[in-house]
Design a protein around this motif. Structure first.
Motif, mmCIF file in Angstrom:
data_model
loop_
_atom_site.group_PDB
_atom_site.id
_atom_site.type_symbol
_atom_site.label_atom_id
_atom_site.label_comp_id
_atom_site.label_asym_id
_atom_site.label_seq_id
_atom_site.Cartn_x
_atom_site.Cartn_y
_atom_site.Cartn_z
ATOM 1 N N ASP A 1 -0.085 12.108 -2.639
ATOM 2 C CA ASP A 1 0.838 10.546 -2.816
ATOM 3 C C ASP A 1 2.264 10.480 -2.877
ATOM 4 N N LEU B 1 3.329 9.102 6.875
ATOM 5 C CA LEU B 1 3.120 8.151 6.051
ATOM 6 C C LEU B 1 0.886 8.709 6.740
ATOM 7 N N ALA C 1 7.797 8.900 1.610
ATOM 8 C CA ALA C 1 6.644 7.733 1.426
ATOM 9 C C ALA C 1 5.737 8.109 -0.074
ATOM 10 N N TYR C 2 5.762 6.656 -0.119
ATOM 11 C CA TYR C 2 5.312 6.613 -1.401
ATOM 12 C C TYR C 2 3.814 5.586 -1.268
ATOM 13 N N SER C 3 2.525 6.123 -2.324
ATOM 14 C CA SER C 3 1.150 5.553 -1.957
ATOM 15 C C SER C 3 1.667 4.396 -3.200
ATOM 16 N N SER C 4 1.259 2.963 -3.420
ATOM 17 C CA SER C 4 1.549 2.329 -4.908
ATOM 18 C C SER C 4 0.608 2.994 -5.496
ATOM 19 N N ASP D 1 0.644 -1.488 -0.154
ATOM 20 C CA ASP D 1 -0.276 -0.260 0.065
ATOM 21 C C ASP D 1 0.957 1.404 -0.104
ATOM 22 N N VAL D 2 1.814 1.207 0.904
ATOM 23 C CA VAL D 2 2.788 2.354 1.181
ATOM 24 C C VAL D 2 3.724 1.905 0.878
ATOM 25 N N ILE E 1 -0.699 10.074 3.080
ATOM 26 C CA ILE E 1 -0.756 9.317 2.332
ATOM 27 C C ILE E 1 -2.089 8.318 2.532
ATOM 28 N N LEU E 2 -2.160 8.239 3.673
ATOM 29 C CA LEU E 2 -2.993 7.555 4.579
ATOM 30 C C LEU E 2 -4.941 8.576 4.716
ATOM 31 N N VAL F 1 7.901 2.521 2.097
ATOM 32 C CA VAL F 1 8.929 4.429 2.756
ATOM 33 C C VAL F 1 10.629 4.153 2.639
#
Length: 224
Positions: free
Chosen positions: A49, A40, A94-97, A20-21, A43-44, A23
């Motif tokens: 993103d 995070l 942090a990168y989202s999917s 999902d993420v 993003i959450l 890091v």
């Protein structure tokens, strides 16, 4: 092979698990992993993103030469990516999917952080920053700042050429300006980075010229 190669391997392996993420944080101990939840959060909650941990606020004590080098590289990266990020060189991210398919890395070395931003910007990717703590005490990175600066600038130039095509005037001009920056930084190192005197004028002039070269390259690309 370098930081870029390590991140490329990380992304390839992580993609197999459908995270999902994703890091990332540098391996020199400067980042505090307990701050991962803070990074995070955007993003959450669906407001970003990509989240970058900005090191240059939050009361962090950062050596002047690192601030100076980061200022130049951040200005050049922002201009290339058309972003307004305060700390483009931070490896705490942090990168989202959603972003993972855009993380196509070709740089093996320290220019990877700039390359990623240039590649993800302009694709509808929302980028946010959060202030994080950083420590340069103890056994942190000893990577040569001049080599680091050159690698990042070279990566930016290469990505620009890949994106806009080769311009005969663009690359040589940029290399000359990069050499001027390196020479002025050498003087600064030998004098303890006072950021004063003739070398500081060379540094400022060369950085301004390099930004102008980026502008020229962009205008030539649009005309062609």
């Amino acid at each position: 092979l370098g930081k870029g190669a390590a991140l490329r391997t990380l992304i390839q392996e992580a993609s197999k698990f459908g995270p999902d993420v994703l890091v990332t944080l540098d391996g020199d101990g400067q980042h505090d992993p307990t701050e991962v939840p803070w990074l995070l959060a955007p993003i959450l909650d669906g407001t970003a993103d990509v989240v970058i941990g900005s090191r240059f606020d939050n009361g962090n004590k950062i050596p002047r030469y690192r601030r100076a080098g980061n200022y130049i590289l951040t200005a050049l990266t922002n201009f290339s990516a058309k972003t307004s990020i305060r700390d483009t060189q931070s490896g705490f991210r942090a990168y989202s999917s959603k972003v993972i398919p855009y993380l196509s890395i070709s740089a093996n070395g320290m220019g990877v952080d700039s390359e990623i931003l240039v590649r993800v910007a302009g694709n509808g990717i929302r980028i946010a920053e959060r202030d994080v703590t950083v420590s340069y005490e103890g056994d942190t990175s000893t990577f040569n700042p001049i080599s680091h600066t050159l690698r990042v600038i070279w990566t930016l130039m290469r990505v620009q050429v890949e994106t806009h095509g080769y311009k005969a005037i663009w690359l040589p001009l940029s290399l000359v300006l990069c050499l001027s920056i390196v020479l002025s930084l050498l003087v600064q190192i030998s004098s303890g980075f006072p950021l004063s005197g003739f070398s500081s004028y060379i540094l400022g002039f060369s950085a301004a010229g390099l930004i102008a070269a980026f502008t020229l390259n962009g205008r030539l690309s649009r005309r062609i």
